[in-house]
Design an enzyme around this catalytic site. Structure first.
Site, PDB file in Angstrom:
ATOM      1  N   LYS A 222       0.864  -1.189   0.000  1.00  0.00           N
ATOM      2  CA  LYS A 222       0.000   0.000   0.000  1.00  0.00           C
ATOM      3  C   LYS A 222       0.899   1.236   0.000  1.00  0.00           C
ATOM      4  CE  LYS A 222      -4.388   1.108   2.247  1.00  0.00           C
ATOM      5  NZ  LYS A 222      -5.146   0.995   3.510  1.00  0.00           N
TER       6      LYS A 222
HETATM    7  O1  G3P Z   1      -7.865   1.665   5.175  1.00  0.00           O
HETATM    8  C1  G3P Z   1      -8.113   2.968   4.805  1.00  0.00           C
HETATM    9  C2  G3P Z   1      -9.485   3.510   5.095  1.00  0.00           C
HETATM   10  O2  G3P Z   1     -10.478   2.560   4.889  1.00  0.00           O
HETATM   11  C3  G3P Z   1      -9.577   4.262   6.386  1.00  0.00           C
HETATM   12  O3  G3P Z   1     -10.884   4.524   6.782  1.00  0.00           O
HETATM   13  O4  G3P Z   1     -12.475   5.194   8.542  1.00  0.00           O
HETATM   14  O5  G3P Z   1     -10.043   5.766   8.796  1.00  0.00           O
HETATM   15  O6  G3P Z   1     -11.449   6.942   7.122  1.00  0.00           O
HETATM   16  P1  G3P Z   1     -11.219   5.665   7.872  1.00  0.00           P
END
Ligand code: G3P
Length: 220
Positions: free
Chosen positions: A84
């Protein structure tokens, strides 16, 4: 559509993997921090639970550093781990270099269709637009998924998968399905919400009660 778990919690991964429909897992530095565990150890354990792509994020911000970290991760972790990379110019260059070496990537922190297209041009296996974080700014995150899918329709030669990320509720997932996103990554809570329906529970309850009567009548 592929369903990924967005977590580094191995108990949650075991729970959802047992359903038989888990296609992959995404992690990020914040999720690794939340797990309280050693980065490589926890990613290796996740990769042993789920045979699909497991995203492990590099933390260097320069191209050479990203490539170096990616090569160490590929060397030390199971084959299903993919790299990633943040969507920056340096990240694009790293994505291109890793793609040229046959290493799969997930370009993350995407907030515009131009970023998604450039990551696809660099050879990204996945691009991760963050829906919820756009919603948080008062804009409609799902518009980005729609825009990216239209772009992909216009250029059928693009093979990069659109991985909807930062998903906050089941409706996000249903909208992504309608728009044709290839993959959604979501917390375990949303997997559970997507499967739950009160009429299913009520139906099972009714069938179980009637079946008990069938058994009591000696007709089972
Ligand atoms: O893995 C990346 C993403 O899904 C993060 O989500 O909830 O931290 O905005 P969030």
């Amino acid at each position: 559509m592929e369903f990924f778990l967005d977590t580094a919690d191995v108990d949650e991964i075991r729970e959802i993997a047992a359903w038989g429909i888990l296609d992959g897992v995404t992690t990020n530095p914040s999720l690794i921090k939340k797990s309280g565990r050693d980065f490589k150890q926890v990613v290796a354990e996740i990769a042993s639970i789920c045979s699909g792509p497991i995203s492990a994020e590099v933390t260097a911000l320069d191209t050479e550093g990203m490539i170096e970290q990616a090569l160490v991760l590929k060397d030390e972790l199971p084959d299903n781990v993919i790299i990633k990379i943040p969507c920056t110019p340096e990240g694009l260059a790293a994505t291109k270099a890793l793609t040229d070496k046959g290493i799969k990537t997930n370009v993350t922190l995407i907030f515009s269709s131009s970023q998604a297209l450039m990551a696809a041009k660099a050879g990204a296996t996945y691009v991760s637009p963050f829906i919820g974080r756009i919603d948080d700014t008062g804009h409609e995150g799902m518009n980005l998924i729609a825009e990216i899918m239209t772009t992909w329709d216009n250029y059928p030669e693009i093979t990069t998968k659109v991985l909807a990320a930062s998903i906050r509720h089941p409706t996000h997932v249903l909208q992504c399905i309608q728009l044709g996103a290839h993959t959604a990554t979501m917390p375990a809570k949303i997997f559970r919400q997507l499967m739950k329906h009160p009429l299913t529970d009520k139906g099972i309850d009714g069938f179980m009660k009637d079946w008990a009567d069938v058994e009591a009548a000696g007709n089972a």
